[in-house]
Design a protein around this motif. Structure first.
Motif, PDB file in Angstrom:
ATOM      1  N   PRO A  10     -53.973  66.912  -2.108  1.00 26.03           N
ATOM      2  CA  PRO A  10     -54.654  67.630  -1.032  1.00 26.03           C
ATOM      3  C   PRO A  10     -56.168  67.468  -1.065  1.00 26.03           C
ATOM      4  O   PRO A  10     -56.830  67.603  -0.050  1.00 26.03           O
ATOM      5  CB  PRO A  10     -54.248  69.095  -1.263  1.00 26.03           C
ATOM      6  CG  PRO A  10     -52.976  69.013  -2.036  1.00 26.03           C
ATOM      7  CD  PRO A  10     -53.124  67.803  -2.913  1.00 26.03           C
ATOM      8  N   GLU A  11     -56.730  67.189  -2.235  1.00 30.90           N
ATOM      9  CA  GLU A  11     -58.174  67.031  -2.342  1.00 30.90           C
ATOM     10  C   GLU A  11     -58.634  65.670  -1.827  1.00 30.90           C
ATOM     11  O   GLU A  11     -59.800  65.439  -1.610  1.00 30.90           O
ATOM     12  CB  GLU A  11     -58.613  67.206  -3.802  1.00 30.90           C
ATOM     13  CG  GLU A  11     -58.278  68.577  -4.376  1.00 30.90           C
ATOM     14  CD  GLU A  11     -58.921  69.689  -3.567  1.00 30.90           C
ATOM     15  OE1 GLU A  11     -60.089  69.529  -3.168  1.00 30.90           O
ATOM     16  OE2 GLU A  11     -58.262  70.713  -3.334  1.00 30.90           O
ATOM     17  N   LEU A  13     -57.623  63.416   1.185  1.00 28.60           N
ATOM     18  CA  LEU A  13     -56.778  63.419   2.365  1.00 28.60           C
ATOM     19  C   LEU A  13     -56.502  62.028   2.905  1.00 28.60           C
ATOM     20  O   LEU A  13     -55.812  61.883   3.888  1.00 28.60           O
ATOM     21  CB  LEU A  13     -57.441  64.259   3.461  1.00 28.60           C
ATOM     22  CG  LEU A  13     -57.710  65.708   3.101  1.00 28.60           C
ATOM     23  CD1 LEU A  13     -58.233  66.453   4.310  1.00 28.60           C
ATOM     24  CD2 LEU A  13     -56.451  66.386   2.568  1.00 28.60           C
ATOM     25  N   GLY A 437     -51.588  67.858   2.403  1.00 24.63           N
ATOM     26  CA  GLY A 437     -52.764  67.167   2.905  1.00 24.63           C
ATOM     27  C   GLY A 437     -52.377  65.925   3.687  1.00 24.63           C
ATOM     28  O   GLY A 437     -51.376  65.282   3.405  1.00 24.63           O
ATOM     29  N   LYS A 438     -53.179  65.589   4.651  1.00 22.01           N
ATOM     30  CA  LYS A 438     -52.906  64.435   5.506  1.00 22.01           C
ATOM     31  C   LYS A 438     -53.200  63.153   4.745  1.00 22.01           C
ATOM     32  O   LYS A 438     -54.189  63.057   4.017  1.00 22.01           O
ATOM     33  CB  LYS A 438     -53.765  64.506   6.769  1.00 22.01           C
ATOM     34  CG  LYS A 438     -53.423  63.465   7.813  1.00 22.01           C
ATOM     35  CD  LYS A 438     -54.207  63.698   9.078  1.00 22.01           C
ATOM     36  CE  LYS A 438     -53.926  62.616  10.117  1.00 22.01           C
ATOM     37  NZ  LYS A 438     -52.513  62.530  10.484  1.00 22.01           N
TER      38      LYS A 438
END
Length: 514
Positions: A10-11, A13, A437-438
């Motif tokens: 998530p950090e 993306l 996250g993307k």
């Protein structure tokens, strides 16, 4: 196990995060057909994502092979592709160094003498980058070149490992019917051993597809009800809004059944229906998938329908019919839509219908699997509906493959009230992008990495390819002998022809609204 899980941080993306699992040995990746869109849009961005994640060896090189005399332009074009299609900043510190590993060799695929020069070039590139004999040949070419390239690789002794591993990745379509698939398998296996062959289906690189197995076999609450005693029916939809996008000659020979159903959709079906494998190793997974396909009885012609789109509109924009597309026969009988009903004759699934639909120029781009459960044996609440709530709806698990990857569960809940027991459907939803996250990982990362590692779990085996072709070849033969009289039979921007709705209606079902 020689694989790496491409989880999303998530950090970060945009890319695949680092992994502490095994990294491939030093390798030269050789891409035939490298001037095509797949290389620029998918393969090179995927390889760079692996580089960013620290999953590629330091000693690594890429050699693009195609007809056009691109020279040094190729590396610059690929660099631009990584930035544009891989969502990579042009200032990324690793990009310049990675671009130095990209080489190009121009040749005609039917020029036997050129393969000797290619072999010399690969040896030179390997020496330049400190790589031994490991080669990964990726055939991103039209199917008519498969045998030509494979034969010449064999003739120049490039198919057999000497001081390293040699593997070949072959893009679909792998044959156009059962006999052609068998012949291609015979030819490929005369040059490469089966353990060297990686028949790629990019759908299997998608996180949600792999997560079907995790969803089923890593959670104790689903597998006990994943059978004919609790499941009423299963629907699989693979819908596109796009037309043939300039690929008229290819699609005229393919059609929806060959292009999507025989490969992509059958892979999805096998993951939904397979028994638990002994392990997540290639042999175990492939065996269970094969058992599913072998359990499907022949398709009755009354259980399969076809369609072709006519002029219509997509998102308010007028689009032509299939017969008006570039380089398409104005009297074409090629199907752009197929819908069918399958059964699986085994203990788990006997009596459960599997409905499949796939098509182009439909109302929405979506690929999803819907598992509908049986209703309770007795409905004691609002059978006819109360207020804004209609009759109680069955529980449904939906697995969204694209574009919004996730899993949802629909169940009934009481509406707040002091006077009634009205029950309305509510949904619990898991969304990949929100949870993890993307990511711009395109699915080829996992597949390319596994191919370099020699892990065939997410690749097709020859037995599976031939089994699925054996299922659909009789249908294709029947269609070839009886041309449709009603094409085009659905408007672009709709959900397909009326005959697809009628296919389910005779069993008392409707397609899920998407």
């Amino acid at each position: 196990m020689a694989t790496a899980e491409l989880t999303i941080n998530p950090e970060d993306l945009s890319q695949v995060p680092p992994s502490n699992l095994r990294i491939p040995e030093p390798t030269v990746v050789v891409i035939f057909g490298a001037s095509g869109d797949l290389t620029k849009r998918k393969l090179l961005p995927a390889l760079f994502h692996l580089e960013q994640a620290g999953l590629l060896p330091k000693e690594f090189a890429i050699v693009g092979v195609a007809r056009r005399p691109l020279g040094n332009e190729f590396a610059e074009d690929m660099r631009n592709g990584i930035v544009e299609f891989g969502s990579v900043p042009a200032t990324d510190a690793k990009l310049e160094e990675f671009a130095k590993k990209i080489h190009y060799f121009a040749m005609n695929f039917d020029d036997a003498a050129a393969y000797s020069r290619l072999k010399t070039e690969l040896d030179s590139v390997a020496k330049q980058h400190g790589i031994g004999g490991n080669r990964l040949f990726y055939l991103s070419v039209a199917p008519e070149y498969f045998t030509e390239i494979i034969s010449n690789l064999g003739a120049q002794n490039m198919a057999k490992p000497t001081d390293g591993s040699v593997r070949a990745v072959i893009e679909k379509p792998f044959g156009h019917d059962l006999e052609s698939a068998k012949e291609l398998n015979r030819h490929v296996n005369s040059v490469f051993a089966e353990r060297q062959i990686f028949r790629i289906d990019h759908y299997l690189g998608k996180e949600t597809v792999q997560n079907i197995l995790v969803f089923r076999f890593a959670n104790g609450i689903f597998e006990p009800v994943w059978n004919r005693n609790f499941i009423d029916n299963v629907q699989i939809t693979a819908a596109e809004t796009l037309g043939v996008e300039g690929r008229g000659p290819f699609y005229e020979k393919a059609g929806a059944l060959r292009d999507v159903v025989q490969n992509h959709v059958m892979e999805l079906l096998s993951f939904v229906a397979m028994e638990p494998p002994m392990s997540f190793e290639s042999q175990s997974v492939r065996l269970e998938k094969l058992k599913v396909w072998q359990s499907i009885p022949p398709i009755a012609m009354e259980n399969i329908v076809r369609g072709q789109y006519g002029p219509g509109s997509i998102k308010g924009e007028a689009v032509p019919g299939y017969r008006q597309e570039d380089r398409v026969d104005p009297n074409s009988q090629t199907e752009t839509y197929a819908a069918l009903k399958l059964g699986i004759d085994n203990w788990r699934w006997a009596g459960v219908p599997f409905y499949i639909r796939a098509g182009k120029r439909l109302a929405k781009r979506v690929t999803e699997i819907t598992v509908q459960f049986k209703q309770p044996p007795m409905l004691i609440f609002n059978r006819g509906g109360v207020g804004d709530c209609g009759p109680i709806q069955p529980n449904v698990i939906t697995i969204r493959i694209q574009p919004d990857e996730g899993i949802s569960l629909r169940f009934g809940a009481k509406v707040p009230s002091t006077q009634s027991m009205a029950v309305c459907p509510v949904t619990m939803d898991f969304d990949y992008a929100k949870a993890f996250g993307k990511s711009t990982a395109n699915g080829y990362e996992r597949l390319l990495l596994d191919a370099m590692l020699g892990d065939q779990t997410l690749f097709a085996h020859r037995d599976g390819v031939e089994t699925t072709w054996a299922l659909y070849t009789p249908v294709l033969d029947a269609w070839a002998n009886k041309k449709p009289q009603t094409f085009p039979n659905y408007v672009a921007g709709s959900w397909g022809p009326d005959c697809a709705d009628e296919l389910l209606a005779k069993d008392g079902y409707t397609w899920r609204k998407l």
